[in-house]
Every structure is written in C-alpha cells, then in structure tokens.
Design a protein around this motif. Structure first.
Motif, PDB file in Angstrom:
ATOM      1  N   UNK B 158       0.842  -1.200   0.000  1.00 40.97           N
ATOM      2  CA  UNK B 158       0.000   0.000   0.000  1.00 40.97           C
ATOM      3  C   UNK B 158       0.867   1.235   0.000  1.00 40.97           C
ATOM      4  N   UNK B 159       0.357   2.288  -0.624  1.00 38.40           N
ATOM      5  CA  UNK B 159       1.096   3.554  -0.656  1.00 38.40           C
ATOM      6  C   UNK B 159       1.445   4.005   0.766  1.00 38.40           C
ATOM      7  N   UNK B 160       0.520   3.760   1.710  1.00 37.10           N
ATOM      8  CA  UNK B 160       0.711   4.247   3.079  1.00 37.10           C
ATOM      9  C   UNK B 160       1.778   3.464   3.840  1.00 37.10           C
ATOM     10  N   UNK B 161       2.204   2.334   3.295  1.00 39.48           N
ATOM     11  CA  UNK B 161       3.254   1.568   3.972  1.00 39.48           C
ATOM     12  C   UNK B 161       4.646   2.090   3.623  1.00 39.48           C
ATOM     13  N   UNK B 229       9.769   6.636 -14.445  1.00 42.23           N
ATOM     14  CA  UNK B 229       9.488   8.017 -14.025  1.00 42.23           C
ATOM     15  C   UNK B 229       8.012   8.184 -13.650  1.00 42.23           C
ATOM     16  N   UNK B 230       7.118   7.629 -14.461  1.00 40.26           N
ATOM     17  CA  UNK B 230       5.683   7.761 -14.186  1.00 40.26           C
ATOM     18  C   UNK B 230       5.300   7.007 -12.914  1.00 40.26           C
ATOM     19  N   UNK B 231       5.826   5.796 -12.769  1.00 41.13           N
ATOM     20  CA  UNK B 231       5.513   4.980 -11.590  1.00 41.13           C
ATOM     21  C   UNK B 231       5.944   5.688 -10.308  1.00 41.13           C
ATOM     22  N   UNK B 232       7.177   6.195 -10.291  1.00 40.71           N
ATOM     23  CA  UNK B 232       7.699   6.806  -9.070  1.00 40.71           C
ATOM     24  C   UNK B 232       6.965   8.108  -8.759  1.00 40.71           C
ATOM     25  N   UNK B 233       6.627   8.867  -9.799  1.00 44.74           N
ATOM     26  CA  UNK B 233       5.868  10.092  -9.574  1.00 44.74           C
ATOM     27  C   UNK B 233       4.468   9.801  -9.036  1.00 44.74           C
ATOM     28  N   UNK B 234       3.879   8.725  -9.510  1.00 47.70           N
ATOM     29  CA  UNK B 234       2.546   8.389  -9.010  1.00 47.70           C
ATOM     30  C   UNK B 234       2.623   8.045  -7.518  1.00 47.70           C
ATOM     31  N   UNK B 235       3.690   7.383  -7.132  1.00 47.11           N
ATOM     32  CA  UNK B 235       3.868   7.018  -5.725  1.00 47.11           C
ATOM     33  C   UNK B 235       3.935   8.273  -4.839  1.00 47.11           C
ATOM     34  N   UNK B 236       4.734   9.268  -5.236  1.00 51.68           N
ATOM     35  CA  UNK B 236       4.859  10.459  -4.382  1.00 51.68           C
ATOM     36  C   UNK B 236       3.635  11.371  -4.483  1.00 51.68           C
ATOM     37  N   UNK B 237       2.803  11.135  -5.475  1.00 52.67           N
ATOM     38  CA  UNK B 237       1.528  11.861  -5.517  1.00 52.67           C
ATOM     39  C   UNK B 237       0.528  11.202  -4.563  1.00 52.67           C
ATOM     40  N   UNK B 242       6.332  11.561   1.541  1.00 56.56           N
ATOM     41  CA  UNK B 242       7.682  11.118   1.192  1.00 56.56           C
ATOM     42  C   UNK B 242       8.131  11.678  -0.146  1.00 56.56           C
ATOM     43  N   UNK B 243       9.450  11.640  -0.340  1.00 54.91           N
ATOM     44  CA  UNK B 243      10.045  11.927  -1.638  1.00 54.91           C
ATOM     45  C   UNK B 243      10.824  10.705  -2.081  1.00 54.91           C
ATOM     46  N   UNK B 244      11.364  10.760  -3.286  1.00 55.97           N
ATOM     47  CA  UNK B 244      12.174   9.644  -3.784  1.00 55.97           C
ATOM     48  C   UNK B 244      13.481  10.191  -4.340  1.00 55.97           C
ATOM     49  N   UNK B 315       8.158  14.705  -4.471  1.00 50.77           N
ATOM     50  CA  UNK B 315       8.999  14.843  -5.671  1.00 50.77           C
ATOM     51  C   UNK B 315       9.917  13.634  -5.849  1.00 50.77           C
ATOM     52  N   UNK B 316      10.302  13.422  -7.116  1.00 54.35           N
ATOM     53  CA  UNK B 316      11.319  12.423  -7.429  1.00 54.35           C
ATOM     54  C   UNK B 316      12.552  13.185  -7.902  1.00 54.35           C
ATOM     55  N   UNK B 317      13.694  12.981  -7.224  1.00 50.54           N
ATOM     56  CA  UNK B 317      14.928  13.631  -7.679  1.00 50.54           C
ATOM     57  C   UNK B 317      15.950  12.547  -7.988  1.00 50.54           C
ATOM     58  N   UNK B 318      16.898  12.886  -8.835  1.00 46.72           N
ATOM     59  CA  UNK B 318      17.924  11.916  -9.186  1.00 46.72           C
ATOM     60  C   UNK B 318      19.302  12.549  -9.049  1.00 46.72           C
ATOM     61  N   UNK B 319      20.170  11.840  -8.331  1.00 47.52           N
ATOM     62  CA  UNK B 319      21.568  12.256  -8.259  1.00 47.52           C
ATOM     63  C   UNK B 319      22.226  11.758  -9.546  1.00 47.52           C
TER      64      UNK B 319
END
Lengths: 340, 340
Positions: B158-161, B229-237, B242-244, B315-319
């Motif tokens: 679940x997103x909340x986990x 990119x879409x999957x990770x953005x959906x998660x932080x929405x 949280x961020x990624x 947000x999703x950021x990348x180093x």
C-alpha cells in the motif's frame, strides 16, 4: 470544445489527470481510489460458494441511440451476463479505448451514463484502464467491461439440466434493440417510435432467484446478438438430446416491431435484444414464474413461447400462425454489424 | 488467405464456428467449454482471504514486434498487474475486437501466442468475447484482458506503507519495450538489437512472495507506459509524506539502450517496460531481495536504484552521474502512442 489527445493515454501527467479528474469524479469508491494495478477484494464479499466472471467488448455504432448509449449498454450487458448464470452482479472492471479527438463532452456523457447504471444497480467499478489511439485506429470509443458476481446457492443452471417438457420463457417484447439501432443509422421514409430495450435484468431476475421457483430454473441466457434464434440454436447444439418447439403466436412482439419487420423483411427472431432473458424452467414452475415476471415493469410482457421436446433433436422448430412448422436455423450472416 | 468478416461477430453460425473451431482449439478447458455468458468459478479456488481483479486494453502497433506480440503482451500485462498487488494469477477473461479483413493466419498466430503464455504461466482463459468491426473502425486487433488472482496472505502492500529509508529496486534493464516498439516503426539508419522485455513477472516475484522477505515488501508496480518516471511520480503523488531519491549510476540500462537513447535524445526513465517491476521494500531487506531476484534469469540485472526520503516530499529527484540533483517530473506528453 476540449478534445482528448494521445497524451491522455501516455501513462504520464495527462493520464493521471484523466484518472483523477474524470474517472474518479464519476466512479469514486474506496477500492478504485487505491489506484493500484489491480483491485484488492476481500473474499468475504463473496458470501456464496460460486463466483461468476465475465467479459464483453462494446463497439456499438452509434454510441448514443434511442433508449441508451454505449456506457449504459456496457454495464447492463455485463450485468446481464452475470445474471444469466444466476449471479448477483457486484464488481465491474472497465477498460476504455478512445479515439484521439473525441470531445470530452462526449466522454463525460458516457461516463455519467455508466455511473447512473452502476448507482441504480448497486455495482461498483473497482478497476480500469484507458487507452487513446489515433483517429484512424478506432471509431469514437470502445468499452470492454468485465464483471464479477456471486451466484445464488439455490440456482443451478446448465445445458445438461434441460429436459423434454421444460418450458421456454422470454421476458418481454423482442427485437427492440436491433431495430432501434438499425433505424438510427439510416433514413427509411417512415415514422417509427422504437427504443432499445437496454436494461439491467437483475431487478427482474432477483424476484425469481429469491422465490421458491429458483430451484426449478434450468437455463438462462441473455438474448443479444443473433436474437432469440441464436440463443435457442446454441442450446440445442450444446444439448443434442433435445429439440425446441416455439409457438409463433406466443412470441411477444410489439405492433411497432411487427410492422417494421414486415416493411424491412427482417425476422424479429434474429434481431438483437439488450434487456430480454430467455429462461428454461420446469413445466410445473413455468406459469408461476411468468406470474412473478409480469408483476415487474421489466417483465410485464413475459410469455411462455415454447417447450423443450424429445423430437426434432438438435433443432429449433416453430409452429407458425398458420399451423405449419418451420425450422428456425442458426443465423448465418451478419444482419447488422456493431449492434452491441 | 482466409480473412475474417463481420459475420464472425454476428452471434450466429460463424460466431459459433469461430468459438468452437478457433477459440476452443487454443484455449480448451472445462470452465471455458461450458460456453456460458459468464464463467462459473468455485470459491474454494481462492485459498486466501483477498482476491485481485484487473483489466487492461492492448492496442499496440505493430502487433508483432521483436520480443513479443499483442497476444503475449495482453496476458503478461494482466499477469503483471495481478502480481503487482501480491497475487498469484489464476484466471483470465479475454475480449477481442478484430478488424474486418484480418487474415485468420494472423488471428491464429495471436491466439497461439496467448495459449503459450497461459500454458507456461499456468493461468486459464475461462471466458471471453469476440467482436468484428468494419475496416475503418479498428486497426487490426485490440485485446482486452481481465484477470483474477489470489493474494498471498503474507504480502501487504500500500502507498501508506512506504516510509523514509525504504529502498527502491527495479528488476532489470529499463526501457527495452519502448525502444523496441519505437525502432520497429521507422527506419533510423543505424543497426540495433533491442527486444521488448515483455514477460510474466510471476515466476520471479513468486521467489520473493515465498521468501521470509515477503512481509518486508511495501509496494510493487509494473513500470509500463511512462516508464519508471511515471511509476515513481505516481507514488509520491499518492503518498505526499515522502520523496524519492534515485542514483543515476545504479539504474540498470543496457549499452544498446544507452546509445540509442543518446542518439534519439529520449530519456530511458520515461520509456515503457513490459517486464520490469518497481519494488519498494524495507531498508533491511533490500539487499537480500536483490540477491533472490538476481538468482533468477528474469531478474539478473536487478538493482537498488534509490531510496524513499523525508525530504523532497512529493517529488522524485535523481543524483546524476556528475553528482548534481535533477528533478524527474511526471512525463507530460505522449512519447509514443500505442506502446501497449
């Protein structure tokens, strides 16, 4: 007018916008709102031992017609497929394939129609998918709906339960959907007032499922493409030990459909319905079942239209108004493409 | 060459022929052979408390591509959607919309491909539907598949986990499906050897579901349209607490995909996969899970690609390789229509 573009099917920002601003606006419920790849359903939702699972694609043209639209049709059709195995419809999965350029106004009209049926019929859309394809790849909108229902323990249906002397019932006037669609497509130079019979048959059939006659039901089938002729022929192909005898004068047909089928030379037995169930039941229960059906608005024109025989095995015959017997064959060619 | 005509979708003789001679030839099993409006499933098939239910439409162009075809894709895609909620895939409902004139040879190639995946993956097609539409109304064949699976009791997602310090894993090299499809559509003047990664992820994920680390899984998602990119953005929405943070050098990309994405200027993070799972798991279990994944051929390039943070919320950021931080936004426009 705002039109849909390919980007709405990209999996990106606009897909997310479409889901949150359009889909969830119409079909908000806890399972759907999870926005997971699959809906997660607790098994205790299924209170009986058997579950029904079905799928149907809807490609009807035109998408809006007298008596309904592709949205209403897709939900009612899936509900009726569940009801036809004795189930109470519960959950729907809904997949849209949309033509680029379709106006959002049209899309919302379809979604809103889906919502209305779901609310009235107490079914929930719990998962879905949306694809947008180029203008040349699809005509307006195709909807595929899959459904899950719970099958009543007291309803046992099957081709093998059908025996000679069983009665055949149809739950009302036939051929209205097919003629409504046919007439909507062209100009025939005459006045008519035919509406599609598109409807969920659960409220009607529930009255039988909840009655003492539920155990007497042998077989059910929603008489869509190919009309009641196709349904009855499929039955005698699946159970080759029996034949079927119809009585023409008992087949419920409205005066309107009668005159149009005369003008156009199309036999209503072969014309699609979207809200008529063919019921096979024991001889002893048939009249009682018709009594229950006719007490409900959706079944008010229900009739016993014939019986199962041990003669004419594998065939459907009809005693005509003139007393002659005519073979009712499986329909061979497409009378009308994109009828559902 | 024998071509399909509208009559095959009429509900009459040819529909019956299509079902008995083609569909049943490929997908024979007791539930499907019943030929009822819905499949009737005994509840004891579902040995766990939760059931997964999903649907997806497949409109991919071309229908045959390096590494797969629309048939394989439709089954693998539905399997992966079930796996993404922790389920063992069990039953499939399959709805076909076919363009008039499509050669039976093509149809049979697709059906045979569907059968092969179903056999290997031990899922059964238990119900279906076929519509045939005019040449102008559809491009070759669209397949919509709905699936039912049983969710393992020890998997709770679940997103909340999702919590800060959780790790993000991807199960192998990204962007292969999208590039394979893109390259199949045009002539780019260079040599390449990219195949779609189209595959069922159940055999791979089963190893995790069956392990002691199953309870450590927080979230799964099949990274299709829009890429990771879409999957990770959906998660932080969905979980705005949280961020990624991704580490570019850890993201598995083949040399082939790297050079093609350089030439075409397309970021592989945004390119579709059809056989890659994004896994979010507890920090402590991540390396053990990668160890299990890499021991399986489907997961041999699995990597921890980043972590969940309590900074950059939403947000999703990348180093990047150069040590700078770049925001990875939700994809905005359609890079490639009809990718799945």
């Amino acid at each position: 007018m705002k039109q849909i573009s390919l980007s709405y099917g990209s999996g990106g920002k606009l897909t997310y916008e479409f889901i949150t601003q359009y889909i969830l606006k119409y079909f908000s419920n806890p399972l759907l709102e999870e926005l997971l790849d699959s809906a997660v359903i607790k098994k205790d939702l299924f209170s009986t031992d058997r579950i029904a699972f079905t799928i149907d694609g809807y490609t009807i043209n035109p998408i809006f017609f007298a008596g309904g639209d592709i949205g209403k049709l897709s939900i009612c059709g899936t509900i009726n497929d569940l009801v036809a195995v004795g189930a109470e419809p519960k959950l729907i999965a809904c997949s849209l394939i949309i033509q680029e350029g379709l106006e959002f106004e049209v899309i919302e009209k379809v979604l809103s129609s889906i919502r209305n049926v779901c609310e009235t019929e107490n079914v929930k859309i719990v998962t879905g998918d949306t694809k947008v394809v180029e203008r040349t790849a699809c005509d307006k909108i195709f909807i595929t709906t899959s459904g899950i229902g719970i099958i009543k323990d007291n309803v046992k249906l099957g081709y093998d339960r059908i025996k000679p002397e069983d009665k055949i019932i149809v739950t009302g006037n036939i051929a209205e959907h097919g003629f409504a669609i046919l007439l909507s497509r062209g100009s025939y130079g005459f006045e008519y007032d035919i509406k599609s019979d598109c409807a969920s048959l659960y409220p009607l059939m529930k009255k039988i499922f909840d009655s003492e006659y539920a155990v007497e039901l042998k077989f059910l089938r929603d008489a869509t493409r190919g009309g009641i002729a196709a349904v009855l022929n499929e039955i005698v192909k699946q159970n080759k030990n029996v034949g079927i005898e119809l009585i023409e004068e008992n087949i419920p047909v409205s005066d309107e459909v009668k005159s149009i089928s005369d003008i156009l030379g199309i036999d209503p037995l072969y014309v699609a319905n979207e809200g008529k169930m063919v019921i096979i039941t024991s001889d002893s229960s048939a009249e009682k079942i018709v009594e229950i059906l006719t007490s409900h608005p959706l079944g008010k024109n229900s009739k016993i239209i014939g019986k199962v025989t041990d003669t004419y095995k594998g065939k459907v015959v009809m005693k005509t108004l003139y007393g002659a017997y005519r073979i009712i064959d499986m329909p061979t060619a497409e009378q009308l493409p994109r009828i559902c």
